[in-house]
Design an enzyme around this catalytic site. Sequence first.
Site, PDB file in Angstrom:
ATOM      1  N   PRO A  21      26.736 -21.376 -16.535  1.00  0.00           N
ATOM      2  CA  PRO A  21      26.813 -20.121 -15.787  1.00  0.00           C
ATOM      3  C   PRO A  21      27.022 -18.868 -16.628  1.00  0.00           C
ATOM      4  CG  PRO A  21      28.873 -21.326 -15.609  1.00  0.00           C
ATOM      5  CD  PRO A  21      27.926 -22.212 -16.354  1.00  0.00           C
ATOM      6  N   ASP A  44      15.606 -16.766 -20.595  1.00  0.00           N
ATOM      7  CA  ASP A  44      15.526 -15.543 -19.814  1.00  0.00           C
ATOM      8  C   ASP A  44      16.911 -14.962 -19.566  1.00  0.00           C
ATOM      9  OD1 ASP A  44      16.226 -17.343 -17.750  1.00  0.00           O
ATOM     10  OD2 ASP A  44      14.119 -17.606 -17.251  1.00  0.00           O
ATOM     11  N   LYS A  66      13.512  -9.987 -17.722  1.00  0.00           N
ATOM     12  CA  LYS A  66      13.706  -8.538 -17.795  1.00  0.00           C
ATOM     13  C   LYS A  66      15.142  -8.259 -17.390  1.00  0.00           C
ATOM     14  CE  LYS A  66      10.296  -7.454 -14.988  1.00  0.00           C
ATOM     15  NZ  LYS A  66       9.548  -6.619 -14.056  1.00  0.00           N
ATOM     16  N   GLY A  97      19.576 -20.304 -17.197  1.00  0.00           N
ATOM     17  CA  GLY A  97      20.951 -20.091 -16.736  1.00  0.00           C
ATOM     18  C   GLY A  97      21.336 -21.128 -15.689  1.00  0.00           C
ATOM     19  N   GLY A  98      22.585 -21.565 -15.724  1.00  0.00           N
ATOM     20  CA  GLY A  98      23.053 -22.534 -14.729  1.00  0.00           C
ATOM     21  C   GLY A  98      22.378 -23.874 -14.908  1.00  0.00           C
ATOM     22  N   ASP A  99      21.858 -24.399 -13.830  1.00  0.00           N
ATOM     23  CA  ASP A  99      21.147 -25.687 -13.851  1.00  0.00           C
ATOM     24  C   ASP A  99      19.647 -25.423 -13.669  1.00  0.00           C
ATOM     25  OD1 ASP A  99      21.450 -28.826 -13.402  1.00  0.00           O
ATOM     26  OD2 ASP A  99      19.912 -28.057 -12.046  1.00  0.00           O
ATOM     27  N   THR A 127      26.044 -25.212 -12.589  1.00  0.00           N
ATOM     28  CA  THR A 127      25.446 -24.144 -11.788  1.00  0.00           C
ATOM     29  C   THR A 127      26.486 -23.050 -11.489  1.00  0.00           C
ATOM     30  OG1 THR A 127      24.030 -23.729  -9.879  1.00  0.00           O
ATOM     31  CG2 THR A 127      25.861 -25.238  -9.515  1.00  0.00           C
ATOM     32  N   ALA A 128      25.984 -21.855 -11.170  1.00  0.00           N
ATOM     33  CA  ALA A 128      26.863 -20.692 -10.986  1.00  0.00           C
ATOM     34  C   ALA A 128      27.986 -20.949  -9.980  1.00  0.00           C
ATOM     35  CB  ALA A 128      26.035 -19.483 -10.552  1.00  0.00           C
ATOM     36  N   MET A 179      21.521 -15.066  -5.076  1.00  0.00           N
ATOM     37  CA  MET A 179      20.526 -13.992  -4.908  1.00  0.00           C
ATOM     38  C   MET A 179      20.612 -13.350  -3.526  1.00  0.00           C
ATOM     39  SD  MET A 179      17.328 -15.882  -6.795  1.00  0.00           S
ATOM     40  CE  MET A 179      17.709 -17.504  -6.145  1.00  0.00           C
TER      41      MET A 179
END
Length: 251
Positions: A21, A44, A66, A97-99, A127-128, A179
């Site tokens: 995370p 990323d 980005k 990131g995370g899983d 994961t986060a 998200m």
Amino acid sequence: MKTDRSTNSRYGRVALVGAGPGDPELITLKGARLLREAEVVIYDNLVDERLLDLAAPDAERVFVGKMTSMHTLPQEEISTLLVSRALAGKFVVRLKGGDPFVFARGGEEMAALLAAGIAVEIVPGVTAAMGAAASFGFPLTHRDLAQSCVFVTGHLQDNSVDLNWPALAQTNQTIVIYMGITGLETISAGLQAAGLAGDTPAALIYRATWPAEKIYPCSLATLPETAHKYAVKPPALIVIGQVLTLISAGT
Ligand code: SAH
């Protein structure tokens, strides 16, 4: 689908590796080892630069995100890049990131690689939601307070939010929304309309396990105004459920 570890060795191979995370110590030992062995690292947003230092100095590093938005390069271009580097005989680590299989489009990348006959290995990551729970001290499940925990995305491709509100609006369930910041009004209203009490504990959690991590405790009803008041931006999670009452209990 079984990932193929025995495909034609004339080609390179690709590992989809979960970076965790944020805190670089939360990568797995296996992920760290593969990063050291990588000839190409494709990464990323949401990956700490210190993890990239694990790779050899001469490893190629390709950034495909980005910083201004949570959107990455078009997915097809990323998949094409992975395939082309692997076909060139390289060992590629795709660091996510995370899983890699939680809201990370890892399934699409794996499918593209397998279709091209390239061996893929998946290395899970924290994961986060798990990072946030650990960092701020609330369990995701709890014998008395939450018998289930759901991870949902609050962001659809067309920017709308279309969730199964009755299925989510259960007491004794922890909801973690990835998200979801831009859809907060809809989420708060949708869950309340489906019967979840407005005073259900909720929290916005920004950059869990990073140095800048922050938690904004609130209620289901006050989620939108809290995000507005503190100008909470992505990457952030929305957590809803009684397990959040345990945060102060533990301190
Ligand atoms: N594969 C990732 C999720 C990628 S989707 C994972 O397993 O964690 C990107 C979303 O994840 C962000 O918009 C945010 O909602 C969430 N996220 C990722 N890292 C986060 C963190 N450290 N703190 C809070 N939310 C995070």
